[in-house]
Scaffold this motif. Structure first.
Motif, PDB file in Angstrom:
ATOM      1  N   LYS A  12       5.926  -5.774  15.626  1.00  0.00           N
ATOM      2  CA  LYS A  12       5.929  -4.533  14.857  1.00  0.00           C
ATOM      3  C   LYS A  12       4.894  -3.558  15.430  1.00  0.00           C
ATOM      4  O   LYS A  12       5.160  -2.358  15.553  1.00  0.00           O
ATOM      5  CB  LYS A  12       5.636  -4.817  13.386  1.00  0.00           C
ATOM      6  CG  LYS A  12       5.779  -3.606  12.506  1.00  0.00           C
ATOM      7  CD  LYS A  12       5.702  -3.972  11.038  1.00  0.00           C
ATOM      8  CE  LYS A  12       6.045  -2.763  10.204  1.00  0.00           C
ATOM      9  NZ  LYS A  12       6.109  -3.078   8.794  1.00  0.00           N
ATOM     10  N   ILE A  13       3.725  -4.072  15.800  1.00  0.00           N
ATOM     11  CA  ILE A  13       2.689  -3.225  16.393  1.00  0.00           C
ATOM     12  C   ILE A  13       3.188  -2.648  17.716  1.00  0.00           C
ATOM     13  O   ILE A  13       3.043  -1.454  17.984  1.00  0.00           O
ATOM     14  CB  ILE A  13       1.377  -4.018  16.607  1.00  0.00           C
ATOM     15  CG1 ILE A  13       0.752  -4.387  15.257  1.00  0.00           C
ATOM     16  CG2 ILE A  13       0.385  -3.215  17.450  1.00  0.00           C
ATOM     17  CD1 ILE A  13      -0.345  -5.438  15.345  1.00  0.00           C
ATOM     18  N   LEU A  14       3.785  -3.484  18.547  1.00  0.00           N
ATOM     19  CA  LEU A  14       4.290  -3.024  19.849  1.00  0.00           C
ATOM     20  C   LEU A  14       5.391  -1.985  19.677  1.00  0.00           C
ATOM     21  O   LEU A  14       5.414  -0.970  20.372  1.00  0.00           O
ATOM     22  CB  LEU A  14       4.781  -4.208  20.691  1.00  0.00           C
ATOM     23  CG  LEU A  14       3.698  -5.132  21.217  1.00  0.00           C
ATOM     24  CD1 LEU A  14       4.309  -6.382  21.844  1.00  0.00           C
ATOM     25  CD2 LEU A  14       2.799  -4.417  22.210  1.00  0.00           C
ATOM     26  N   GLU A  15       6.296  -2.225  18.751  1.00  0.00           N
ATOM     27  CA  GLU A  15       7.391  -1.278  18.501  1.00  0.00           C
ATOM     28  C   GLU A  15       6.840   0.043  17.965  1.00  0.00           C
ATOM     29  O   GLU A  15       7.275   1.123  18.364  1.00  0.00           O
ATOM     30  CB  GLU A  15       8.400  -1.886  17.521  1.00  0.00           C
ATOM     31  CG  GLU A  15       9.680  -1.108  17.393  1.00  0.00           C
ATOM     32  CD  GLU A  15      10.508  -1.051  18.672  1.00  0.00           C
ATOM     33  OE1 GLU A  15      11.235  -0.056  18.834  1.00  0.00           O
ATOM     34  OE2 GLU A  15      10.436  -1.961  19.506  1.00  0.00           O
ATOM     35  N   THR A  16       5.860  -0.043  17.075  1.00  0.00           N
ATOM     36  CA  THR A  16       5.233   1.163  16.519  1.00  0.00           C
ATOM     37  C   THR A  16       4.522   1.938  17.630  1.00  0.00           C
ATOM     38  O   THR A  16       4.646   3.165  17.712  1.00  0.00           O
ATOM     39  CB  THR A  16       4.242   0.790  15.394  1.00  0.00           C
ATOM     40  OG1 THR A  16       4.942   0.065  14.374  1.00  0.00           O
ATOM     41  CG2 THR A  16       3.606   2.024  14.789  1.00  0.00           C
ATOM     42  N   ALA A  17       3.792   1.228  18.481  1.00  0.00           N
ATOM     43  CA  ALA A  17       3.084   1.883  19.592  1.00  0.00           C
ATOM     44  C   ALA A  17       4.079   2.570  20.516  1.00  0.00           C
ATOM     45  O   ALA A  17       3.863   3.716  20.933  1.00  0.00           O
ATOM     46  CB  ALA A  17       2.250   0.857  20.366  1.00  0.00           C
ATOM     47  N   LYS A  18       5.176   1.893  20.813  1.00  0.00           N
ATOM     48  CA  LYS A  18       6.211   2.481  21.673  1.00  0.00           C
ATOM     49  C   LYS A  18       6.761   3.758  21.046  1.00  0.00           C
ATOM     50  O   LYS A  18       6.880   4.785  21.708  1.00  0.00           O
ATOM     51  CB  LYS A  18       7.333   1.461  21.914  1.00  0.00           C
ATOM     52  CG  LYS A  18       8.422   1.957  22.838  1.00  0.00           C
ATOM     53  CD  LYS A  18       9.436   0.882  23.122  1.00  0.00           C
ATOM     54  CE  LYS A  18      10.482   0.888  22.066  1.00  0.00           C
ATOM     55  NZ  LYS A  18      11.641   0.041  22.325  1.00  0.00           N
ATOM     56  N   ASN A  19       7.052   3.714  19.749  1.00  0.00           N
ATOM     57  CA  ASN A  19       7.595   4.892  19.068  1.00  0.00           C
ATOM     58  C   ASN A  19       6.598   6.044  19.034  1.00  0.00           C
ATOM     59  O   ASN A  19       6.989   7.204  19.195  1.00  0.00           O
ATOM     60  CB  ASN A  19       8.040   4.520  17.653  1.00  0.00           C
ATOM     61  CG  ASN A  19       9.281   3.651  17.652  1.00  0.00           C
ATOM     62  OD1 ASN A  19      10.060   3.665  18.605  1.00  0.00           O
ATOM     63  ND2 ASN A  19       9.449   2.854  16.627  1.00  0.00           N
ATOM     64  N   ILE A  20       5.324   5.738  18.836  1.00  0.00           N
ATOM     65  CA  ILE A  20       4.303   6.795  18.848  1.00  0.00           C
ATOM     66  C   ILE A  20       4.262   7.448  20.230  1.00  0.00           C
ATOM     67  O   ILE A  20       4.215   8.673  20.342  1.00  0.00           O
ATOM     68  CB  ILE A  20       2.923   6.228  18.449  1.00  0.00           C
ATOM     69  CG1 ILE A  20       2.903   5.872  16.959  1.00  0.00           C
ATOM     70  CG2 ILE A  20       1.808   7.242  18.771  1.00  0.00           C
ATOM     71  CD1 ILE A  20       1.672   5.101  16.504  1.00  0.00           C
ATOM     72  N   LEU A  21       4.279   6.639  21.287  1.00  0.00           N
ATOM     73  CA  LEU A  21       4.244   7.190  22.642  1.00  0.00           C
ATOM     74  C   LEU A  21       5.454   8.082  22.912  1.00  0.00           C
ATOM     75  O   LEU A  21       5.325   9.152  23.494  1.00  0.00           O
ATOM     76  CB  LEU A  21       4.163   6.070  23.678  1.00  0.00           C
ATOM     77  CG  LEU A  21       2.830   5.336  23.753  1.00  0.00           C
ATOM     78  CD1 LEU A  21       2.937   4.133  24.681  1.00  0.00           C
ATOM     79  CD2 LEU A  21       1.722   6.261  24.206  1.00  0.00           C
TER      80      LEU A  21
END
Length: 182
Positions: A12-21
């Motif tokens: 979830k953290i990785l997916e959230t980070a990807k979406n923010i980028l």
């Protein structure tokens, strides 16, 4: 807590980070923003990633694995086995699916190139000028594109130390690449 919960939180953290980028750029990739958007606690975040660099490294590995998986799926779907991997690589690289990965990679490169100094714009202008000059010299747009794509790939591999092909072999290829400029 079970390990499975941590795995899901990490994803979830990785997916959230990807979406923010993708949506907001690297400037908005802060721990506080990640925690807010992922709904996790600070402790939950720091359990998985001690630093922002650890997060970026994990995201880079995830992106590479996602690329490898997508290319493998395309390879398996190809009825012709000879050349299937290269066709899959071509189709993936030029697909919409790759646009998302490109956006993430571009954001991560902004950390390397100080966007405030317009380093990336300088490289873009450099390429645009070479393209215009080449076309003005009578080289077809298609051939210019071929040369640029090959050289950009060579540059990338050279800069990042990925010697996928020996330099002697690559330098022999210059003759066939140069034929596109005639």
């Amino acid at each position: 807590m079970s390990k499975r919960i941590y795995q899901n939180s990490r994803e979830k953290i990785l997916e959230t980070a990807k979406n923010i980028l993708i949506e907001e750029g690297v400037g908005k990739l802060s721990t506080d923003n990640l925690i807010l958007k992922s709904g996790l606690s600070k402790g939950g975040f720091f359990y998985h990633f001690k630093t922002k660099n650890e997060l970026i490294n994990a995201l880079s590995l995830k992106i590479l694995q996602d690329m490898a998986d997508a290319i493998q799926k395309l390879t398996e779907k190809d009825p012709k086995k000879k050349g299937a991997t290269l066709r899959a690589y071509i189709n993936f690289t030029l697909s919409k699916q790759n646009d998302e990965i490109t956006a993430v990679c571009r954001s991560m490169l902004e950390v390397i190139f100080d966007k405030n100094n317009h380093d990336m714009e300088m490289y873009k202008k450099f390429g645009q000028d070479l393209i215009k000059k080449s076309i003005a010299e009578g080289i077809s747009r298609e051939n210019v594109m071929h040369v640029f794509l090959v050289l950009d790939g060579y540059w990338y591999n050279d800069v990042f130390g990925n010697e996928l092909f020996p330099k002697k072999e690559v330098r022999k290829y210059i003759k066939s690449l140069t034929k596109l400029t005639e």
